[in-house]
Structures are given as structure tokens and as C-alpha cells.
Design a protein around this motif. Sequence first.
Motif, PDB file in Angstrom:
ATOM      1  N   MET A   1      68.524  37.254  46.173  1.00  0.00           N
ATOM      2  CA  MET A   1      67.142  36.594  45.820  1.00  0.00           C
ATOM      3  C   MET A   1      66.527  36.739  44.386  1.00  0.00           C
ATOM      4  O   MET A   1      66.807  37.990  44.611  1.00  0.00           O
ATOM      5  CB  MET A   1      66.196  36.666  46.823  1.00  0.00           C
ATOM      6  N   SER A   2      66.466  36.246  42.855  1.00  0.00           N
ATOM      7  CA  SER A   2      65.783  37.347  41.926  1.00  0.00           C
ATOM      8  C   SER A   2      64.716  36.545  42.283  1.00  0.00           C
ATOM      9  O   SER A   2      63.675  35.647  42.289  1.00  0.00           O
ATOM     10  CB  SER A   2      66.633  35.762  41.598  1.00  0.00           C
ATOM     11  N   VAL A   3      63.543  38.133  41.835  1.00  0.00           N
ATOM     12  CA  VAL A   3      62.353  37.974  41.070  1.00  0.00           C
ATOM     13  C   VAL A   3      62.487  37.929  39.984  1.00  0.00           C
ATOM     14  O   VAL A   3      63.036  38.378  39.619  1.00  0.00           O
ATOM     15  CB  VAL A   3      61.956  39.279  42.127  1.00  0.00           C
ATOM     16  N   ARG A   4      61.376  37.091  39.643  1.00  0.00           N
ATOM     17  CA  ARG A   4      60.667  36.738  38.153  1.00  0.00           C
ATOM     18  C   ARG A   4      60.236  37.710  37.517  1.00  0.00           C
ATOM     19  O   ARG A   4      59.785  38.380  36.342  1.00  0.00           O
ATOM     20  CB  ARG A   4      60.466  35.491  37.906  1.00  0.00           C
ATOM     21  N   ARG A   5      59.231  37.652  38.034  1.00  0.00           N
ATOM     22  CA  ARG A   5      58.208  38.749  37.470  1.00  0.00           C
ATOM     23  C   ARG A   5      57.133  38.991  38.862  1.00  0.00           C
ATOM     24  O   ARG A   5      56.910  37.977  39.902  1.00  0.00           O
ATOM     25  CB  ARG A   5      56.649  38.361  36.565  1.00  0.00           C
ATOM     26  N   VAL A   6      56.086  40.231  38.432  1.00  0.00           N
ATOM     27  CA  VAL A   6      55.263  40.928  39.411  1.00  0.00           C
ATOM     28  C   VAL A   6      54.315  40.571  39.046  1.00  0.00           C
ATOM     29  O   VAL A   6      53.952  41.468  37.905  1.00  0.00           O
ATOM     30  CB  VAL A   6      56.137  42.061  40.202  1.00  0.00           C
ATOM     31  N   VAL A   7      52.724  40.084  39.559  1.00  0.00           N
ATOM     32  CA  VAL A   7      51.534  39.999  38.778  1.00  0.00           C
ATOM     33  C   VAL A   7      50.805  40.343  39.679  1.00  0.00           C
ATOM     34  O   VAL A   7      50.147  40.508  40.846  1.00  0.00           O
ATOM     35  CB  VAL A   7      50.624  38.876  37.969  1.00  0.00           C
ATOM     36  N   PRO A   8      49.622  41.597  39.405  1.00  0.00           N
ATOM     37  CA  PRO A   8      48.832  42.237  40.247  1.00  0.00           C
ATOM     38  C   PRO A   8      47.371  41.402  40.681  1.00  0.00           C
ATOM     39  O   PRO A   8      47.444  40.821  39.059  1.00  0.00           O
ATOM     40  CB  PRO A   8      48.164  43.678  39.780  1.00  0.00           C
ATOM     41  N   ASN A   9      46.588  41.550  41.516  1.00  0.00           N
ATOM     42  CA  ASN A   9      45.501  40.375  41.489  1.00  0.00           C
ATOM     43  C   ASN A   9      44.290  41.549  42.068  1.00  0.00           C
ATOM     44  O   ASN A   9      44.250  41.563  42.356  1.00  0.00           O
ATOM     45  CB  ASN A   9      45.721  38.933  42.206  1.00  0.00           C
ATOM     46  N   ILE A  10      43.603  41.268  40.424  1.00  0.00           N
ATOM     47  CA  ILE A  10      42.308  42.293  40.499  1.00  0.00           C
ATOM     48  C   ILE A  10      40.671  40.628  40.774  1.00  0.00           C
ATOM     49  O   ILE A  10      40.971  39.979  40.631  1.00  0.00           O
ATOM     50  CB  ILE A  10      41.813  42.922  39.426  1.00  0.00           C
ATOM     51  N   ARG A  11      40.970  41.242  42.571  1.00  0.00           N
ATOM     52  CA  ARG A  11      39.427  40.434  42.822  1.00  0.00           C
ATOM     53  C   ARG A  11      38.382  40.889  41.776  1.00  0.00           C
ATOM     54  O   ARG A  11      37.946  41.751  41.107  1.00  0.00           O
ATOM     55  CB  ARG A  11      38.939  40.553  44.588  1.00  0.00           C
ATOM     56  N   THR A  12      37.781  39.282  41.791  1.00  0.00           N
ATOM     57  CA  THR A  12      35.995  39.699  41.391  1.00  0.00           C
ATOM     58  C   THR A  12      35.443  38.475  42.109  1.00  0.00           C
ATOM     59  O   THR A  12      35.873  37.405  42.450  1.00  0.00           O
ATOM     60  CB  THR A  12      35.582  38.973  39.802  1.00  0.00           C
ATOM     61  N   THR A  13      34.453  37.932  41.946  1.00  0.00           N
ATOM     62  CA  THR A  13      33.291  37.295  42.384  1.00  0.00           C
ATOM     63  C   THR A  13      33.520  36.290  41.463  1.00  0.00           C
ATOM     64  O   THR A  13      32.567  36.505  40.687  1.00  0.00           O
ATOM     65  CB  THR A  13      31.924  37.491  43.119  1.00  0.00           C
ATOM     66  N   GLY A  14      32.851  34.799  41.968  1.00  0.00           N
ATOM     67  CA  GLY A  14      33.060  33.783  41.022  1.00  0.00           C
ATOM     68  C   GLY A  14      33.655  33.246  39.771  1.00  0.00           C
ATOM     69  O   GLY A  14      34.823  33.438  39.939  1.00  0.00           O
ATOM     70  N   GLY A  15      34.253  32.073  39.632  1.00  0.00           N
ATOM     71  CA  GLY A  15      34.458  32.213  37.806  1.00  0.00           C
ATOM     72  C   GLY A  15      34.519  32.856  36.664  1.00  0.00           C
ATOM     73  O   GLY A  15      33.949  33.562  36.721  1.00  0.00           O
ATOM     74  N   PRO A  16      35.330  31.796  36.321  1.00  0.00           N
ATOM     75  CA  PRO A  16      35.685  32.800  34.617  1.00  0.00           C
ATOM     76  C   PRO A  16      34.498  32.784  33.786  1.00  0.00           C
ATOM     77  O   PRO A  16      34.296  33.833  33.194  1.00  0.00           O
ATOM     78  CB  PRO A  16      36.600  31.151  34.047  1.00  0.00           C
ATOM     79  N   THR A  17      32.965  32.621  34.343  1.00  0.00           N
ATOM     80  CA  THR A  17      32.054  32.795  33.265  1.00  0.00           C
ATOM     81  C   THR A  17      31.300  33.338  34.606  1.00  0.00           C
ATOM     82  O   THR A  17      29.625  34.252  33.700  1.00  0.00           O
ATOM     83  CB  THR A  17      31.150  30.933  33.282  1.00  0.00           C
ATOM     84  N   ALA A  18      31.752  33.363  35.057  1.00  0.00           N
ATOM     85  CA  ALA A  18      30.542  35.222  35.660  1.00  0.00           C
ATOM     86  C   ALA A  18      31.143  36.147  35.114  1.00  0.00           C
ATOM     87  O   ALA A  18      32.250  36.941  34.356  1.00  0.00           O
ATOM     88  CB  ALA A  18      31.334  35.326  37.604  1.00  0.00           C
ATOM     89  N   GLU A  19      29.798  37.096  35.004  1.00  0.00           N
ATOM     90  CA  GLU A  19      30.224  38.065  34.360  1.00  0.00           C
ATOM     91  C   GLU A  19      31.345  39.467  34.536  1.00  0.00           C
ATOM     92  O   GLU A  19      31.621  39.962  34.200  1.00  0.00           O
ATOM     93  CB  GLU A  19      28.277  38.903  34.689  1.00  0.00           C
ATOM     94  N   GLY A  20      31.453  39.199  36.125  1.00  0.00           N
ATOM     95  CA  GLY A  20      32.370  40.262  36.409  1.00  0.00           C
ATOM     96  C   GLY A  20      33.661  40.066  36.150  1.00  0.00           C
ATOM     97  O   GLY A  20      34.512  40.163  35.883  1.00  0.00           O
ATOM     98  N   MET A  21      33.837  38.274  36.181  1.00  0.00           N
ATOM     99  CA  MET A  21      35.475  38.070  35.672  1.00  0.00           C
ATOM    100  C   MET A  21      35.154  38.602  33.978  1.00  0.00           C
ATOM    101  O   MET A  21      36.160  38.595  33.483  1.00  0.00           O
ATOM    102  CB  MET A  21      35.546  36.774  35.701  1.00  0.00           C
ATOM    103  N   GLU A  22      34.529  38.055  32.795  1.00  0.00           N
ATOM    104  CA  GLU A  22      34.320  38.306  32.027  1.00  0.00           C
ATOM    105  C   GLU A  22      34.191  39.520  31.534  1.00  0.00           C
ATOM    106  O   GLU A  22      35.378  39.789  30.523  1.00  0.00           O
ATOM    107  CB  GLU A  22      32.913  37.682  31.502  1.00  0.00           C
ATOM    108  N   ARG A  23      33.804  40.625  32.212  1.00  0.00           N
ATOM    109  CA  ARG A  23      33.654  41.767  32.066  1.00  0.00           C
ATOM    110  C   ARG A  23      35.288  42.947  32.234  1.00  0.00           C
ATOM    111  O   ARG A  23      36.008  43.474  31.702  1.00  0.00           O
ATOM    112  CB  ARG A  23      33.108  42.994  33.344  1.00  0.00           C
ATOM    113  N   THR A  24      35.853  41.996  33.432  1.00  0.00           N
ATOM    114  CA  THR A  24      37.047  42.914  33.643  1.00  0.00           C
ATOM    115  C   THR A  24      37.509  41.541  32.264  1.00  0.00           C
ATOM    116  O   THR A  24      38.874  43.337  31.713  1.00  0.00           O
ATOM    117  CB  THR A  24      37.879  41.775  35.189  1.00  0.00           C
TER     118      THR A  24
END
Length: 121
Positions: A1-24
Motif C-alpha cells: 500500500m502506498s501513502v501519497r501524503r500525510v496532513v495534520p488537521n487543526i481544528r477550529t470553530t466556524g467556517g473560513p471567515t471565522a476569526e479562529g480560522m483566519e488567525r490560524t
Amino acid sequence: MSVRRVVPNIRTTGGPTAEGMERTAEFYGRLGLREVMNHGWIMTLASASDPTAQLSIMGPDATAPVTPDLSIEVEDVDAVHAAMRESGAEIVYPLRDEEWGVRRFFVRDPNGQVVNVLGHR
């Protein structure tokens, strides 16, 4: 089995315009990462010099009941799913085709982390 990439996921609240996502995104932008994908509930940032160096910022997952801790893109998601089922690993989210072009499932690792295993269609 071949892995192409590993990506960590950082949780935040709200969508892409949410302050937390923008700050991150701004924080990781200072380290040289730039937006390469944005589905509204998940934004992926990558290095311009090494596009496989990535991380994702996530609000609540669009279709799954939990937010995964990391994503692993594999060459054959069906084979990995079969191997995980055979091993008795806990499938947290069933194998399915998502409308944004991936086939994926979630599995819990031995430490309790939820892994999004995916392949692009």
C-alpha cells in the motif's frame, strides 16, 4: 500500500471567515504556508517550495460526525479499508464517495486519534 501524503488537521470553530480560522491561516502564513484549497469547512495550506508539506485547518466536517485528527492520502483506499476491517480497527465513518472528489473513510488508531483515509477519484 502506498501513502501519497500525510496532513495534520487543526481544528477550529466556524467556517473560513471565522476569526479562529483566519488567525490560524495568518499564523502559518508567517511560516511560509499558503492556501491551496478551501472548501469552506476545510482549508489546506502548503509550502510553495515543497507542495507536499501541508496542513489543514478544519471546522466541523461537512459530512462526517467527527473531525479527524489527520488525513492520509493513499493510492488504494479500498485496499486500506479492507485491511483495517480485517484487523478489527474501529471504522468511525464508513467508506464513501464524497461530492468534492474523494473516496474516504475514518478509522480510529490505537491511541484514539481519528484518521481520515482518502484517495482522489
